[in-house]
Scaffold this active site. Structure first.
Site, PDB file in Angstrom:
ATOM      1  NE  ARG A  74      58.562  58.518  79.082  1.00 47.20           N
ATOM      2  CZ  ARG A  74      58.217  59.488  78.236  1.00 47.20           C
ATOM      3  NH1 ARG A  74      58.355  60.733  78.585  1.00 47.20           N
ATOM      4  NH2 ARG A  74      57.743  59.209  77.049  1.00 47.20           N
ATOM      5  CE  LYS A 123      57.971  47.781  58.330  1.00 42.71           C
ATOM      6  NZ  LYS A 123      56.913  48.547  58.823  1.00 42.71           N
ATOM      7  CG  HIS A 151      58.539  41.070  60.014  1.00 38.03           C
ATOM      8  ND1 HIS A 151      58.052  42.302  59.692  1.00 38.03           N
ATOM      9  CD2 HIS A 151      57.515  40.206  59.797  1.00 38.03           C
ATOM     10  CE1 HIS A 151      56.795  42.193  59.310  1.00 38.03           C
ATOM     11  NE2 HIS A 151      56.438  40.927  59.359  1.00 38.03           N
ATOM     12  CE  LYS A 166      56.457  37.514  56.977  1.00 38.98           C
ATOM     13  NZ  LYS A 166      55.408  37.186  57.924  1.00 38.98           N
ATOM     14  CD  GLU A 182      48.851  43.737  56.772  1.00 37.65           C
ATOM     15  OE1 GLU A 182      49.090  43.270  57.888  1.00 37.65           O
ATOM     16  OE2 GLU A 182      49.154  44.882  56.420  1.00 37.65           O
ATOM     17  CG  ASP A 192      53.462  49.922  57.290  1.00 35.14           C
ATOM     18  OD1 ASP A 192      54.330  49.874  58.176  1.00 35.14           O
ATOM     19  OD2 ASP A 192      52.445  49.193  57.286  1.00 35.14           O
ATOM     20  CG  HIS A 211      57.770  44.118  54.686  1.00 32.62           C
ATOM     21  ND1 HIS A 211      58.851  44.055  55.533  1.00 32.62           N
ATOM     22  CD2 HIS A 211      56.729  44.506  55.459  1.00 32.62           C
ATOM     23  CE1 HIS A 211      58.462  44.373  56.758  1.00 32.62           C
ATOM     24  NE2 HIS A 211      57.192  44.662  56.745  1.00 32.62           N
ATOM     25  CE  LYS A 250      48.274  48.055  57.233  1.00 34.16           C
ATOM     26  NZ  LYS A 250      49.100  47.009  57.820  1.00 34.16           N
TER      27      LYS A 250
END
Ligand code: BG6
Length: 518
Positions: A73, A180, A210, A214, A248, A267, A272, A370
């Site tokens: 936009r 995703k 993704h 790898k 992570e 997520d 994955h 996380k």
């Protein structure tokens, strides 16, 4: 008779084996085409997509006529968008900056201003692409990258269809790349797939996971199927259980818009981690054609289900304030943008069973979170103990279970853990590691997952993209846990910098097992 010079093979039927080998090893170069990115102002486009496109150009894998079109936009000219791409490249590209590469790429950069529901904007997009085809020779081949919230997929797909961009003539191609999340449960994934497939045939849909891009993930297939060593023990006779961890250390500050209400299981586990399970547990495909590979993944996913009872075999958590890397960090509920009553989980662990002859009775534990102790993704096959130990118990006090660990990232490689005699007079056995490390075994650096995946889209090579059925099966596996959690209050708290909530530890302790400390 002396062999013909290279190139003459086609006429004589003679193949130069060296050249053949070289051709197979070198990455193929994409043919003439343009990539259109929807969502160019997002994080993914800035940090991954635009840098990966530059890296591909830098490696000589894009055609000289390649064109990149941004759609958003913003009130930008082509040159403004070029500056945005340049900044992203300078900040995040993997390969060194080369002015001549950039100048060539920049010549093909265009920007189309518009909103997803604006018909005129899509007419402008079609015009821009037609002009690029005519002036730059992009050949009528277009990839549409939807790096946008899934609720916008239907509108964009319909707009592309109405503007005549989805079903090109002759051997030109039109492909859609979808990021995703593909829905938030089985039902929504099915309706999303229906919308996308009503516009693009399944063979033109490239769903990005993704992790499949790898190197270390692709190497699971090489490890399993190119060697004789591992297959005989890759089954329930020898394997006690499998642990798949994606941890992570980062928190979720700044990501509330996407993450709040989504959570760790949707997520990361749905895509994955279930893909990693499929590659670890599947049978050997008869060959590596995309159809055979997908058939094996689909077969193993159809045999995979959550272990019952869910209360004991799943765990979810939410990080609270704590210390990480010597710094005090806040809990999720104090992160910017998150509601102070959010029940979104930032940690999830599940136990899966794979009902096949190979895996019956072997639990697969999947966990992600996380703000955990450190960033690490690994797949560990933990083996049964030797049936008999001809030692005094004290000699093997420090002997754990043997393990084969695929270190997906960082410090990419493979570890084999086994017992060894400690040097000295006594017979004392202790665990040691034998390591293979990409860093020391190979000279070349691995490309970024997005380089590989974007190039594969342009080449029309679908092996590394989950098909519709895999996505739906993954939701089918996960849905009962999501429903269970939805009706069981809040996630369990865990301190930032630790390894998840108490319930995750108990999940394994109940059967006398424990999580590895990577
Ligand atoms: C994404 C998730 O798919 O993967 C993110 O949405 C996560 O939450 C990211 O941070 C991790 O990717 P990688 O390649 O750094 O392990």
């Amino acid at each position: 008779m002396s062999p013909p010079v290279s190139g003459a093979g086609a006429a004589t039927g003679w193949q130069n084996p060296l050249r053949d080998k070289l051709d197979k090893r070198l990455p193929r170069i994409a043919g003439p085409c343009a990539v259109v990115i929807f969502g160019v102002t997002g994080d993914l486009a800035t940090k991954k997509l635009m840098p990966a496109i530059y890296d591909l150009a830098n490696r000589g894998l894009l055609p000289p006529t390649f064109s990149l079109v941004g759609f958003a936009r913003r009130d930008w000219t082509d040159a403004d968008f070029g500056d945005i791409v340049l900044k992203a490249v300078q900040a995040h590209a993997r390969t060194p900056f080369r002015q001549e590469v950039w100048d060539r790429l920049n010549e093909g950069i265009r920007f189309v201003k518009g909103a997803f529901d604006e018909d005129a904007a899509f007419a402008r997009l079609a015009e821009t692409l037609a002009k690029l085809d005519a002036e730059r020779g992009t050949g009528g081949n277009h990839a549409f990258y939807l790096s946008i919230p899934p609720k916008a997929f239907p509108t964009v797909c319909e707009q592309l269809s109405t503007s005549g961009l989805t079903r090109p003539d002759g051997d030109r191609w039109s492909r859609v790349v979808i990021e995703k999340p593909f829905g938030h449960d089985l039902e929504s994934a099915k309706s999303l797939n229906q919308v996308v497939n009503s516009v693009f045939p399944e063979s033109s849909v490239f769903r990005i996971d993704h992790y499949l891009g790898k190197e270390t993930v692709q190497n699971i297939l090489a490890l399993r199927f190119a060697n004789q060593l591992f297959d005989p023990i890759w089954n329930a006779h020898y394997v006690d259980h499998v642990q798949i961890t994606m941890a992570e250390d980062i928190g979720l500050g700044g990501r509330a818009g996407y993450y709040d209400g989504v959570g760790a299981a949707r997520d990361v586990i749905q895509n994955h981690l279930i893909q990693l399970l499929a590659l670890t547990a599947m049978e050997e495909p008869v060959n590596f054609s995309p159809a055979e590979l997908q058939a094996e993944k689909i077969k193993v996913l159809s045999a995979t289900r959550l272990a019952e009872p869910l209360q004991e075999n799943t765990s979810r958590g939410q990080y609270t304030a704590g210390w990480q890397g010597g710094q005090k960090v806040v809990g999720l509920l104090e992160e910017d943008g998150f509601s102070s009553t959010s029940t979104t989980e930032t940690f999830a662990a599940i136990t899966l069973e794979v009902d096949t002859r190979r895996w019956a009775g072997v639990p697969f534990y999947l966990r992600t979170g996380k703000r955990l102790g450190r960033r690490v993704t690994e797949i560990a096959l933990v083996f049964k103990r030797a049936p008999h130990l001809p030692f005094d118990a004290t000699m093997t006090d420090e002997l754990g279970k043997n393990a084969l660990v695929i270190r997906v990232q960082p410090d990419e490689g493979i570890t084999l853990r086994f017992g060894s005699k400690v040097p000295g007079h006594a017979m004392e056995v202790r665990d040691v590691n034998m390591d293979f490390s990409y860093g020391s075994a190979f000279a070349e650096e691995s490309p970024e997952a997005y380089e590989r995946l974007i190039l594969d889209v342009l080449l029309g090579e679908p092996s590394l993209f989950p098909v519709n059925q895999e996505v739906e099966l993954s939701w089918q596996i996960l849905d009962p846990a999501l429903e269970h959690w939805a009706s069981h209050g809040k996630p369990d708290p865990y301190e930032a910098g630790g390894w998840g909530p108490q319930s995750a530890f108990e999940m394994l302790q109940r059967t006398g097992r424990e999580w590895r400390r990577p």
